[in-house]
Design an enzyme around this catalytic site. Structure first.
Site, short mmCIF file in Angstrom:
data_model
loop_
_atom_site.label_atom_id
_atom_site.label_comp_id
_atom_site.label_asym_id
_atom_site.label_seq_id
_atom_site.Cartn_x
_atom_site.Cartn_y
_atom_site.Cartn_z
N HIS A 8 -4.22 -1.70 -4.44
CA HIS A 8 -5.65 -2.03 -4.21
C HIS A 8 -6.49 -1.81 -5.47
O HIS A 8 -7.62 -1.33 -5.40
CB HIS A 8 -6.21 -1.18 -3.07
CG HIS A 8 -5.37 -1.16 -1.84
ND1 HIS A 8 -5.04 -2.31 -1.15
CD2 HIS A 8 -4.75 -0.13 -1.17
CE1 HIS A 8 -4.27 -1.98 -0.11
NE2 HIS A 8 -4.09 -0.68 -0.10
N SER A 65 0.84 -1.19 0.00
CA SER A 65 0.00 0.00 0.00
C SER A 65 0.88 1.25 0.00
O SER A 65 1.61 1.48 -0.96
CB SER A 65 -0.96 -0.04 1.19
OG SER A 65 -2.00 0.89 1.04
#
Length: 239
Positions: free
Chosen positions: A166, A131
């Site tokens: 994501h 991330s």
């Protein structure tokens, strides 16, 4: 006189790991690229504000592996500049956690960690993260650091282009990232679905893997008009 070989400068983008996966496949994949029987692995949880539960989850996951885990906290920093440099340059892997990408970059620069990571990268330390910990290595990234999904034309620039994490799991990620690349507010780059790992050497993709069958790594580029095109790359399924 022999000339010492220049180590490859390597980094890995992770779409998962100990913080979200129970099988440990992506973390084991990272360790296989670390080199040595017991590599030193340092977790840098800056993007989460050095969240204690996140740190404990890392230690729980890596204490049972064949490695030497450690943590670098910066919100309650204990090392002076010389000790910090010695510590980071002694690591085989620097593993950066998720959270707020913009805050991570600001804190690193305040403490000089950005410069030390560049030095470690040049010496062959494997840099990786999930991330925000994937976003930080590129020239720019797709982020929710400011609330709504947007572009962040900032990063360490060790990986040319941009990164979007994501890609399949957060609503709005795919169209928003494609729009940023199409508009030129982010350069062409790499989009990771959850479960994917991508290894780069000297800025070039050398391996793409996934712990989730059907998950992909994408190359996203302007299409020459007003849009962006994405190309799925083959990912080896981890067993």
């Amino acid at each position: 006189m022999s000339v010492a070989a220049i180590p490859a400068r390597r980094l890995a983008l992770l779409g998962g790991g100990f913080s979200s996966d129970d099988d440990g496949l992506l973390d084991d994949w990272v360790l296989r690229h670390a080199g040595g029987p017991r590599p030193k692995v340092c977790f840098v949880p800056t993007a989460s504000g050095d969240a204690p539960a996140y740190i404990e989850r890392f230690l729980d996951a890596f204490r049972s592996r064949s490695c030497e885990p450690s943590v670098l906290p910066l919100f309650r920093r204990e090392l002076d500049d010389d000790a910090l440099r010695t510590f980071l340059l002694a690591q085989d892997v620097v593993y950066v956690g998720g959270g707020n990408t913009a805050n991570l970059l600001a804190v690193w620069r305040a403490h000089g960690v950005d410069r030390l990571l560049r030095e470690a990268y040049g010496r062959g330390t494997l840099l990786c993260g999930v991330s925000a910990g994937a976003n930080c290595w590129a020239e720019g990234s797709h982020t929710d650091s400011f609330g709504p999904l947007t572009f962040l034309p900032d990063g360490l620039g060790l990986l040319p282009g941009s990164v979007c994490p994501h890609y399949d799991s957060e609503p709005g990620r795919r169209p928003s990232y494609r729009a940023a690349v199409a508009a030129g507010t982010l350069p062409a780059g790499w989009a990771l679905e959850d479960g994917v790992g991508a290894l780069f050497a000297d800025g070039l993709l050398t391996e793409a893997v996934t712990r989730t069958e059907g998950a992909n790594l994408y190359r996203v580029e302007p299409d020459g008009g007003n849009g962006a095109r994405e190309r799925a790359l083959v990912c080896r399924l981890l067993a």
